[in-house]
Scaffold this motif. Structure first.
Motif, PDB file in Angstrom:
ATOM      1  N   HIS A  38      42.394  45.274  41.369  1.00 46.75           N
ATOM      2  CA  HIS A  38      41.494  46.362  40.992  1.00 46.75           C
ATOM      3  C   HIS A  38      40.495  45.804  39.977  1.00 46.75           C
ATOM      4  O   HIS A  38      40.853  45.509  38.841  1.00 46.75           O
ATOM      5  CB  HIS A  38      42.312  47.515  40.395  1.00 46.75           C
ATOM      6  N   VAL A  39      39.240  45.640  40.417  1.00 48.73           N
ATOM      7  CA  VAL A  39      38.220  44.982  39.608  1.00 48.73           C
ATOM      8  C   VAL A  39      37.483  45.982  38.739  1.00 48.73           C
ATOM      9  O   VAL A  39      36.926  46.965  39.231  1.00 48.73           O
ATOM     10  CB  VAL A  39      37.221  44.222  40.509  1.00 48.73           C
ATOM     11  N   VAL A  40      37.496  45.686  37.434  1.00 52.80           N
ATOM     12  CA  VAL A  40      36.753  46.476  36.453  1.00 52.80           C
ATOM     13  C   VAL A  40      36.046  45.481  35.538  1.00 52.80           C
ATOM     14  O   VAL A  40      36.697  44.742  34.791  1.00 52.80           O
ATOM     15  CB  VAL A  40      37.679  47.399  35.632  1.00 52.80           C
ATOM     16  N   GLY A  41      34.707  45.446  35.639  1.00 50.99           N
ATOM     17  CA  GLY A  41      33.929  44.531  34.797  1.00 50.99           C
ATOM     18  C   GLY A  41      34.244  43.084  35.083  1.00 50.99           C
ATOM     19  O   GLY A  41      34.064  42.605  36.199  1.00 50.99           O
ATOM     20  N   ASP A  42      34.751  42.369  34.076  1.00 53.31           N
ATOM     21  CA  ASP A  42      35.033  40.939  34.240  1.00 53.31           C
ATOM     22  C   ASP A  42      36.523  40.644  34.387  1.00 53.31           C
ATOM     23  O   ASP A  42      36.962  39.517  34.163  1.00 53.31           O
ATOM     24  CB  ASP A  42      34.446  40.136  33.074  1.00 53.31           C
TER      25      ASP A  42
ATOM     26  N   GLU B  12      52.401  33.211  52.628  1.00 50.29           N
ATOM     27  CA  GLU B  12      51.110  33.705  52.159  1.00 50.29           C
ATOM     28  C   GLU B  12      51.276  34.990  51.376  1.00 50.29           C
ATOM     29  O   GLU B  12      52.242  35.722  51.554  1.00 50.29           O
ATOM     30  CB  GLU B  12      50.166  33.937  53.341  1.00 50.29           C
ATOM     31  N   THR B  13      50.325  35.220  50.493  1.00 50.39           N
ATOM     32  CA  THR B  13      50.208  36.478  49.772  1.00 50.39           C
ATOM     33  C   THR B  13      48.903  37.103  50.217  1.00 50.39           C
ATOM     34  O   THR B  13      47.846  36.482  50.110  1.00 50.39           O
ATOM     35  CB  THR B  13      50.174  36.248  48.248  1.00 50.39           C
ATOM     36  N   ARG B  14      48.973  38.322  50.753  1.00 47.22           N
ATOM     37  CA  ARG B  14      47.761  39.032  51.178  1.00 47.22           C
ATOM     38  C   ARG B  14      47.261  39.865  49.996  1.00 47.22           C
ATOM     39  O   ARG B  14      48.058  40.522  49.325  1.00 47.22           O
ATOM     40  CB  ARG B  14      48.069  39.927  52.368  1.00 47.22           C
ATOM     41  N   VAL B  15      45.960  39.840  49.780  1.00 47.79           N
ATOM     42  CA  VAL B  15      45.363  40.510  48.623  1.00 47.79           C
ATOM     43  C   VAL B  15      44.256  41.441  49.087  1.00 47.79           C
ATOM     44  O   VAL B  15      43.406  41.055  49.894  1.00 47.79           O
ATOM     45  CB  VAL B  15      44.779  39.483  47.628  1.00 47.79           C
ATOM     46  N   GLU B  16      44.283  42.663  48.587  1.00 45.51           N
ATOM     47  CA  GLU B  16      43.171  43.595  48.807  1.00 45.51           C
ATOM     48  C   GLU B  16      42.449  43.765  47.482  1.00 45.51           C
ATOM     49  O   GLU B  16      43.071  43.989  46.443  1.00 45.51           O
ATOM     50  CB  GLU B  16      43.672  44.946  49.313  1.00 45.51           C
ATOM     51  N   VAL B  17      41.123  43.665  47.531  1.00 46.02           N
ATOM     52  CA  VAL B  17      40.290  43.755  46.336  1.00 46.02           C
ATOM     53  C   VAL B  17      39.510  45.058  46.392  1.00 46.02           C
ATOM     54  O   VAL B  17      38.872  45.364  47.400  1.00 46.02           O
ATOM     55  CB  VAL B  17      39.304  42.566  46.260  1.00 46.02           C
TER      56      VAL B  17
ATOM     57  N   HIS C 292      31.787  43.165  48.214  1.00 47.26           N
ATOM     58  CA  HIS C 292      32.005  41.875  48.883  1.00 47.26           C
ATOM     59  C   HIS C 292      31.910  40.725  47.878  1.00 47.26           C
ATOM     60  O   HIS C 292      32.679  39.766  47.951  1.00 47.26           O
ATOM     61  CB  HIS C 292      31.012  41.670  50.027  1.00 47.26           C
ATOM     62  N   GLU C 293      30.979  40.829  46.952  1.00 43.30           N
ATOM     63  CA  GLU C 293      30.860  39.810  45.908  1.00 43.30           C
ATOM     64  C   GLU C 293      32.117  39.791  45.041  1.00 43.30           C
ATOM     65  O   GLU C 293      32.611  38.723  44.669  1.00 43.30           O
ATOM     66  CB  GLU C 293      29.608  40.082  45.053  1.00 43.30           C
ATOM     67  N   ALA C 294      32.648  40.961  44.735  1.00 46.38           N
ATOM     68  CA  ALA C 294      33.887  41.048  43.953  1.00 46.38           C
ATOM     69  C   ALA C 294      35.028  40.333  44.675  1.00 46.38           C
ATOM     70  O   ALA C 294      35.823  39.625  44.053  1.00 46.38           O
ATOM     71  CB  ALA C 294      34.252  42.506  43.686  1.00 46.38           C
ATOM     72  N   GLU C 295      35.109  40.498  45.993  1.00 46.47           N
ATOM     73  CA  GLU C 295      36.157  39.828  46.764  1.00 46.47           C
ATOM     74  C   GLU C 295      36.065  38.313  46.604  1.00 46.47           C
ATOM     75  O   GLU C 295      37.076  37.636  46.388  1.00 46.47           O
ATOM     76  CB  GLU C 295      36.054  40.205  48.245  1.00 46.47           C
ATOM     77  N   LYS C 296      34.855  37.778  46.675  1.00 49.10           N
ATOM     78  CA  LYS C 296      34.666  36.329  46.547  1.00 49.10           C
ATOM     79  C   LYS C 296      35.035  35.848  45.142  1.00 49.10           C
ATOM     80  O   LYS C 296      35.667  34.800  44.985  1.00 49.10           O
ATOM     81  CB  LYS C 296      33.221  35.962  46.862  1.00 49.10           C
ATOM     82  N   ILE C 297      34.622  36.602  44.132  1.00 47.85           N
ATOM     83  CA  ILE C 297      34.884  36.196  42.750  1.00 47.85           C
ATOM     84  C   ILE C 297      36.387  36.273  42.447  1.00 47.85           C
ATOM     85  O   ILE C 297      36.943  35.390  41.792  1.00 47.85           O
ATOM     86  CB  ILE C 297      34.050  37.061  41.774  1.00 47.85           C
ATOM     87  N   VAL C 298      37.049  37.307  42.940  1.00 46.95           N
ATOM     88  CA  VAL C 298      38.499  37.423  42.729  1.00 46.95           C
ATOM     89  C   VAL C 298      39.231  36.314  43.483  1.00 46.95           C
ATOM     90  O   VAL C 298      40.166  35.700  42.950  1.00 46.95           O
ATOM     91  CB  VAL C 298      39.012  38.814  43.140  1.00 46.95           C
ATOM     92  N   ALA C 299      38.807  36.009  44.710  1.00 45.21           N
ATOM     93  CA  ALA C 299      39.423  34.920  45.472  1.00 45.21           C
ATOM     94  C   ALA C 299      39.300  33.604  44.712  1.00 45.21           C
ATOM     95  O   ALA C 299      40.265  32.827  44.628  1.00 45.21           O
ATOM     96  CB  ALA C 299      38.799  34.818  46.862  1.00 45.21           C
TER      97      ALA C 299
END
Length: 184
Positions: free
Chosen positions: A113-117, A64-69, A16-23
């Motif tokens: 696709h989140v990997v590290g930073d 809109e662009t829908r994004v899945e993290v 969930h934190e990754a979703e916020k940071i990517v957003a």
């Protein structure tokens, strides 16, 4: 090692934190507003980016662009330890508890696709096409692997260097995202 409920909770919280940071990285990239999914109420994606009319393909209306993290804990742990994503495998979920999920079920326009930073941005249609091509190939680049809670998920594990050509762009995140080691 058996995961505890607290460990699984930590992994979900990190996701969930990754979703916020990517957003936030998306919003910083172009200044367009982000609408987060409250309590996963958006079906099969995590947030949407509303683009202004002057940035739409026809210049007439907004869209809109829908994004899945998805946060890849194992690849992130490896990057944290070795500092090189080129040697990492990525995990793309295909099913969970016998139902299609992940890249097979998403309705998102982009897969972060989140990997590290970093968030590696893919088109989910490209990921599905690569998966089906790989499964039909005589010499496969990836493999199917059980995982997740109670080994109820099946995913496609593939080396990053084999997927690099599918990356649309890479977002640098405000900070690295890692799960504490006890969660593994």
């Amino acid at each position: 090692m058996e995961r505890t409920a607290a460990d699984l909770g930590d992994i979900l919280a990190v996701g969930h934190e990754a979703e916020k940071i990517v957003a936030a990285a998306y919003e910083q990239e172009d200044g367009n507003p982000i609408v987060m999914s409250p309590f996963k109420s958006f079906d099969k994606w995590d947030f949407r980016r509303d683009l202004r009319a002057n940035e739409s393909p026809d210049g007439l209306e907004s869209f809109e662009t829908r994004v899945e993290v998805k946060y890849d804990a194992y690849a992130s742990k490896r990057v944290e330890k070795h500092g090189n994503i080129e040697q990492c495998n990525l995990y793309f979920e295909l099913s969970s508890y016998g139902k299609r999920s992940g890249i097979m079920q998403t309705l998102a326009d982009e897969w972060a696709h989140v990997v590290g930073d970093k968030a590696y941005i893919f088109d989910p249609r490209d990921l599905r096409a690569a998966f089906f091509k790989d499964m039909q190939a005589e010499k496969k680049i990836g493999q199917l692997l059980k995982g997740g809670e109670a080994n109820a998920s099946t995913g496609w594990v593939v080396p990053f260097h084999q997927m690099r050509q599918l990356v649309k762009r890479t977002l640098k995140l405000s900070r690295p995202i890692y799960v504490k080691p006890s969660a593994f």
